[in-house]
Design a protein around this motif. Structure first.
Motif, PDB file in Angstrom:
ATOM      1  N   GLU A 186     -16.098  69.482 -51.425  1.00 15.04           N
ATOM      2  CA  GLU A 186     -16.714  68.407 -50.699  1.00 15.04           C
ATOM      3  C   GLU A 186     -16.490  68.616 -48.979  1.00 15.04           C
ATOM      4  O   GLU A 186     -16.907  68.103 -48.152  1.00 15.04           O
ATOM      5  CB  GLU A 186     -16.176  66.933 -50.944  1.00 15.04           C
ATOM      6  CG  GLU A 186     -14.840  66.598 -50.925  1.00 15.04           C
ATOM      7  CD  GLU A 186     -13.696  67.135 -51.818  1.00 15.04           C
ATOM      8  OE1 GLU A 186     -14.014  67.966 -52.455  1.00 15.04           O
ATOM      9  OE2 GLU A 186     -12.482  66.555 -51.486  1.00 15.04           O
ATOM     10  N   ARG A 187     -15.716  69.726 -48.974  1.00 16.27           N
ATOM     11  CA  ARG A 187     -15.431  70.286 -47.466  1.00 16.27           C
ATOM     12  C   ARG A 187     -16.173  71.438 -47.272  1.00 16.27           C
ATOM     13  O   ARG A 187     -16.192  71.976 -45.978  1.00 16.27           O
ATOM     14  CB  ARG A 187     -13.998  70.643 -47.357  1.00 16.27           C
ATOM     15  CG  ARG A 187     -12.876  69.343 -47.632  1.00 16.27           C
ATOM     16  CD  ARG A 187     -13.117  68.431 -46.151  1.00 16.27           C
ATOM     17  NE  ARG A 187     -11.724  67.645 -46.314  1.00 16.27           N
ATOM     18  CZ  ARG A 187     -11.831  66.453 -46.881  1.00 16.27           C
ATOM     19  NH1 ARG A 187     -12.907  66.245 -47.642  1.00 16.27           N
ATOM     20  NH2 ARG A 187     -10.835  65.758 -46.874  1.00 16.27           N
ATOM     21  N   VAL A 189     -19.958  73.055 -46.003  1.00 16.28           N
ATOM     22  CA  VAL A 189     -21.037  73.026 -45.094  1.00 16.28           C
ATOM     23  C   VAL A 189     -21.894  74.240 -45.356  1.00 16.28           C
ATOM     24  O   VAL A 189     -21.672  75.260 -44.664  1.00 16.28           O
ATOM     25  CB  VAL A 189     -20.792  72.639 -43.736  1.00 16.28           C
ATOM     26  CG1 VAL A 189     -22.185  72.544 -43.087  1.00 16.28           C
ATOM     27  CG2 VAL A 189     -20.182  71.225 -43.680  1.00 16.28           C
ATOM     28  N   LEU A 198     -15.046  80.179 -50.237  1.00 16.21           N
ATOM     29  CA  LEU A 198     -14.184  79.391 -49.592  1.00 16.21           C
ATOM     30  C   LEU A 198     -13.126  78.469 -50.491  1.00 16.21           C
ATOM     31  O   LEU A 198     -11.993  78.347 -50.487  1.00 16.21           O
ATOM     32  CB  LEU A 198     -14.712  78.573 -48.696  1.00 16.21           C
ATOM     33  CG  LEU A 198     -15.483  79.396 -47.653  1.00 16.21           C
ATOM     34  CD1 LEU A 198     -16.266  78.050 -46.727  1.00 16.21           C
ATOM     35  CD2 LEU A 198     -14.568  80.172 -46.849  1.00 16.21           C
ATOM     36  N   SER A 202      -9.024  78.892 -51.745  1.00 19.87           N
ATOM     37  CA  SER A 202      -7.908  77.505 -51.576  1.00 19.87           C
ATOM     38  C   SER A 202      -7.160  77.113 -52.632  1.00 19.87           C
ATOM     39  O   SER A 202      -6.340  76.560 -52.704  1.00 19.87           O
ATOM     40  CB  SER A 202      -8.847  76.537 -50.780  1.00 19.87           C
ATOM     41  OG  SER A 202      -9.698  76.762 -49.839  1.00 19.87           O
ATOM     42  N   THR A 233      -4.868  81.549 -50.402  1.00 21.73           N
ATOM     43  CA  THR A 233      -4.402  81.066 -48.756  1.00 21.73           C
ATOM     44  C   THR A 233      -2.936  80.787 -49.050  1.00 21.73           C
ATOM     45  O   THR A 233      -2.413  80.488 -48.056  1.00 21.73           O
ATOM     46  CB  THR A 233      -5.042  79.412 -48.716  1.00 21.73           C
ATOM     47  OG1 THR A 233      -4.975  78.655 -49.814  1.00 21.73           O
ATOM     48  CG2 THR A 233      -6.422  79.608 -48.530  1.00 21.73           C
ATOM     49  N   LEU A 236      -0.777  81.945 -45.867  1.00 16.15           N
ATOM     50  CA  LEU A 236      -0.687  81.239 -44.968  1.00 16.15           C
ATOM     51  C   LEU A 236       0.005  79.858 -45.139  1.00 16.15           C
ATOM     52  O   LEU A 236       0.369  79.379 -44.158  1.00 16.15           O
ATOM     53  CB  LEU A 236      -2.165  81.016 -43.973  1.00 16.15           C
ATOM     54  CG  LEU A 236      -2.540  82.260 -43.366  1.00 16.15           C
ATOM     55  CD1 LEU A 236      -4.130  82.244 -42.984  1.00 16.15           C
ATOM     56  CD2 LEU A 236      -1.771  82.666 -42.305  1.00 16.15           C
ATOM     57  N   LEU A 237      -0.137  79.511 -46.267  1.00 19.03           N
ATOM     58  CA  LEU A 237       0.815  78.088 -46.634  1.00 19.03           C
ATOM     59  C   LEU A 237       2.369  78.620 -46.865  1.00 19.03           C
ATOM     60  O   LEU A 237       3.150  77.672 -46.374  1.00 19.03           O
ATOM     61  CB  LEU A 237       0.211  77.915 -48.090  1.00 19.03           C
ATOM     62  CG  LEU A 237      -1.098  77.387 -48.140  1.00 19.03           C
ATOM     63  CD1 LEU A 237      -1.508  77.083 -49.818  1.00 19.03           C
ATOM     64  CD2 LEU A 237      -1.397  76.265 -47.062  1.00 19.03           C
TER      65      LEU A 237
ATOM     66  N   PRO B 155     -16.616  67.149 -43.603  1.00 18.99           N
ATOM     67  CA  PRO B 155     -15.937  67.946 -42.706  1.00 18.99           C
ATOM     68  C   PRO B 155     -16.431  67.975 -41.005  1.00 18.99           C
ATOM     69  O   PRO B 155     -17.560  67.948 -41.157  1.00 18.99           O
ATOM     70  CB  PRO B 155     -16.066  69.624 -43.364  1.00 18.99           C
ATOM     71  CG  PRO B 155     -17.352  69.324 -44.180  1.00 18.99           C
ATOM     72  CD  PRO B 155     -17.100  67.729 -44.518  1.00 18.99           C
ATOM     73  N   SER B 202      -4.617  73.546 -45.549  1.00 20.63           N
ATOM     74  CA  SER B 202      -5.810  73.736 -46.387  1.00 20.63           C
ATOM     75  C   SER B 202      -7.023  73.025 -45.807  1.00 20.63           C
ATOM     76  O   SER B 202      -8.052  73.579 -45.652  1.00 20.63           O
ATOM     77  CB  SER B 202      -5.537  73.283 -47.679  1.00 20.63           C
ATOM     78  OG  SER B 202      -4.334  73.993 -48.334  1.00 20.63           O
ATOM     79  N   ASP B 203      -6.931  71.731 -45.395  1.00 21.37           N
ATOM     80  CA  ASP B 203      -7.971  70.943 -44.823  1.00 21.37           C
ATOM     81  C   ASP B 203      -8.482  71.516 -43.446  1.00 21.37           C
ATOM     82  O   ASP B 203      -9.643  71.603 -43.214  1.00 21.37           O
ATOM     83  CB  ASP B 203      -7.549  69.529 -44.782  1.00 21.37           C
ATOM     84  CG  ASP B 203      -8.766  68.583 -44.860  1.00 21.37           C
ATOM     85  OD1 ASP B 203      -9.000  68.608 -46.281  1.00 21.37           O
ATOM     86  OD2 ASP B 203      -9.146  67.823 -43.825  1.00 21.37           O
ATOM     87  N   LEU B 206     -10.458  74.757 -43.952  1.00 21.26           N
ATOM     88  CA  LEU B 206     -11.982  74.527 -44.444  1.00 21.26           C
ATOM     89  C   LEU B 206     -12.780  73.764 -43.166  1.00 21.26           C
ATOM     90  O   LEU B 206     -13.875  74.040 -43.209  1.00 21.26           O
ATOM     91  CB  LEU B 206     -11.641  73.440 -45.560  1.00 21.26           C
ATOM     92  CG  LEU B 206     -11.138  74.215 -46.849  1.00 21.26           C
ATOM     93  CD1 LEU B 206     -11.005  73.173 -48.086  1.00 21.26           C
ATOM     94  CD2 LEU B 206     -12.108  75.250 -47.386  1.00 21.26           C
ATOM     95  N   ALA B 209     -13.731  76.642 -41.169  1.00 19.84           N
ATOM     96  CA  ALA B 209     -14.846  77.203 -41.878  1.00 19.84           C
ATOM     97  C   ALA B 209     -16.281  76.534 -41.723  1.00 19.84           C
ATOM     98  O   ALA B 209     -17.147  77.214 -41.569  1.00 19.84           O
ATOM     99  CB  ALA B 209     -14.476  77.693 -43.402  1.00 19.84           C
ATOM    100  N   SER B 210     -16.016  75.124 -41.768  1.00 19.26           N
ATOM    101  CA  SER B 210     -17.172  74.394 -41.675  1.00 19.26           C
ATOM    102  C   SER B 210     -17.833  74.493 -40.313  1.00 19.26           C
ATOM    103  O   SER B 210     -19.006  74.466 -40.127  1.00 19.26           O
ATOM    104  CB  SER B 210     -17.132  72.991 -41.979  1.00 19.26           C
ATOM    105  OG  SER B 210     -16.380  72.241 -40.986  1.00 19.26           O
ATOM    106  N   GLY B 232      -4.832  76.526 -39.878  1.00 21.12           N
ATOM    107  CA  GLY B 232      -4.389  76.352 -41.108  1.00 21.12           C
ATOM    108  C   GLY B 232      -4.854  77.608 -41.908  1.00 21.12           C
ATOM    109  O   GLY B 232      -4.286  79.018 -41.673  1.00 21.12           O
ATOM    110  N   THR B 233      -5.578  77.548 -43.026  1.00 20.72           N
ATOM    111  CA  THR B 233      -5.615  78.568 -43.999  1.00 20.72           C
ATOM    112  C   THR B 233      -6.991  79.591 -43.607  1.00 20.72           C
ATOM    113  O   THR B 233      -7.175  80.617 -44.236  1.00 20.72           O
ATOM    114  CB  THR B 233      -6.192  78.285 -45.395  1.00 20.72           C
ATOM    115  OG1 THR B 233      -7.093  77.273 -45.271  1.00 20.72           O
ATOM    116  CG2 THR B 233      -4.911  77.658 -45.965  1.00 20.72           C
TER     117      THR B 233
END
Lengths: 339, 339
Positions: A186-187, A189, A198, A202, A233, A236-237, B155, B202-203, B206, B209-210, B232-233
């Motif tokens: 849902e994130r 686009v 993507l 993740s 990912t 980077l986490l 996003p 993670s959010d 993304l 990226a969006s 983030g990632t």
């Protein structure tokens, strides 16, 4: 002369056909094949074309010729992840996965030693999963098993999967974790391909983090677990998880060893399409933990895996580790390090 | 002698108290303060303690003293993200955010020029968001605005936010994107702190990226958009997105410029707690795009931001870019590059 020494731990198969399900009503998700353009078939799942695949998915001579072209001496094959069927009722899922594993065994037997197996087990049903794991390891001689980054939404590091990990350790089976039905869709686009591009990395990053946060390798030190797409990912986490582990008492209590130290015991494929990224991850995870992975034969696969490693590293020792030595250790092939 | 030249673009405030809501029934999510241990208060939201915060959140002399200690000459302050209230009815949300913005203006006016503002606007209601953006930029003189990585799950790169981006560009307002109510919480195995540690990056990855996939900076080339937590990632999503953009015609059609080129026009804070990671990201995103960020004054904040940059880079030119020059450009402070 071209190197032909590479070992690819990330490559997929689809059987040429699927049988009918005869033990009851056919589940909606039971796959079937439909004709497509030359050398291709449509994989139909739930009444729609899930993916159009080429005969490279099941044709062994064609695959071996491509392996020669890509500089690969050995390839570990695993099912196209959507075939793992964790969302299907256990009985038909078990039936389908047994069929797929048998088809893989057949391919391997015709490969002249060029293919090894990472099979599939129905992890939605622990008893069946363990029985099939024993069968593919002991009867079919597979190197190990492919599992999803999550099983119906539950990350693979969840303690619920401990019985599976216990048997995998006992059987010395390699575990290859592949992104599957990712969160975070849902994130996105843009076009649906972004899910692979993507959301897959993740999900695999969080799957690797779940294995670290639940201390799987501390409880099961004999396990060899690899993550697809360079661990997604995770790279980077990890520094943030390491800092969080130092800062938050709750994380110090629950995580039993430095996340970075734990990450350096896991394996990762090198499928990141970028030399600086490959160097960074190899430095972070350790040069003994990264192995070739191509995602062959799907559209989004790396056709020059050996060249990428050679371009990223001048050092012959590191090249050999990434090209084949680490994979030999992971897959328990001759020439690997016995841990 | 200690450097005191750093500019921190990522630091939060909480007002010392919240007013009652007088225009109707109090929304459940309307925050209030409850007494806690010395120098601390509980932020109560929806009837439970959301976070216990120290007076560093609102006490300007204390903050300025800490800035001296951390080597910071200037700090851009933004609300604690949970206060952004995108999930509240627009009218009370607008009321609360106007109050918070006014409190921030008050803090800035007492800081002797050491603080600048990144305010908040109710993005769940475009007209109100644009009106408040005009007010904080034109009346309060803020440098810009903090926004969530997602607005109620959508996003920040969604085309729905185009009217907001248009006005931000017109007003030359800096946009700081902070992780908020992240997806992927169901993939975490461990204590709730993992949400901040793993799901936030993670959010935000993304979200970045969006913004790339929807070509925001190609439509609005005057915008300056920064992402928290080093993006983030994103750094690990980007090479795969770049490859996907080359491989999938659908992505070539929808993404109008190389994802990597677009990423090198965005800004990122340096809050990654690891020198090799900071060097890798700076190389990937460009040395003109990375700026100090501390997450001050919360538990998980970087107390040695200047030292980290100095340890990561020997080159004085790069150090100066990351320590203050890039932030001057992003925040439109004297000494920045006018683009």
């Amino acid at each position: 002369m071209r190197c032909r020494c590479g070992i690819d731990v990330h490559a997929h198969v689809v059987p040429a056909a699927f049988p009918a399900y005869l033990k009851g009503p056919t589940p909606a998700e039971w796959p079937s094949m439909a004709p497509a353009q030359a050398c291709h078939r449509h994989v139909v799942i739930s009444g729609r074309i899930y993916r159009t695949v080429s005969d490279r998915c099941w044709d062994v001579p064609r695959r071996v010729a491509d392996m020669d072209e890509m500089g690969l001496s050995l390839q570990a094959i695993s099912p196209m992840p959507e075939l793992l069927c964790y969302w299907m009722d256990p009985e038909p899922a078990d039936e389908l996965l047994r069929y797929i594993n048998d088809q893989m065994a057949e391919m391997i037997s015709h490969s002249g030693g060029r293919l090894v197996g990472l099979g599939a087990v129905p992890l939605q049903d622990m008893n069946r999963a363990i029985a099939e794991l024993r069968r593919i390891r002991c009867d079919l001689g597979f190197a190990g098993v492919e599992v999803g980054s999550n099983i119906n939404g539950k990350p693979i590091g969840s303690p619920d999967f401990d019985p599976f990990f216990a048997v995998a350790e006992e059987l010395d089976a390699a575990i290859f974790v592949h992104a599957l039905r990712p969160c975070s869709r849902e994130r996105l686009v843009g076009p649906p391909q972004l899910q692979q591009v993507l959301a897959y990395p993740s999900d695999i990053g969080l799957a690797a983090a779940s294995v670290i946060c639940s201390n799987v390798l501390l409880r099961r030190p004999g396990l060899r677990i690899a993550f697809s797409h360079g661990g997604g990912t995770l790279g980077l986490l990890l520094p943030r998880l390491e800092e969080g582990y130092k800062v938050f008492p709750a994380l110090q209590d629950s995580i039993q060893q430095s996340p970075t130290e734990q990450a350096r015991k896991l394996y990762y494929d090198a499928l990141v399409y970028d030399e600086p990224t490959l160097r960074h991850l190899t430095s972070l995870f350790g040069e003994t933990q990264v192995m070739l992975g191509t995602d062959y034969p799907f559209a989004f696969h790396d056709m020059i895996p050996v060249e990428r490693v050679q371009a990223a590293f001048a050092d012959e020792h590191i090249r050999n580790l990434l090209l084949h030595k680490n994979a030999k250790t992971f897959l328990r092939q001759p020439g690997g390090v016995q841990q």
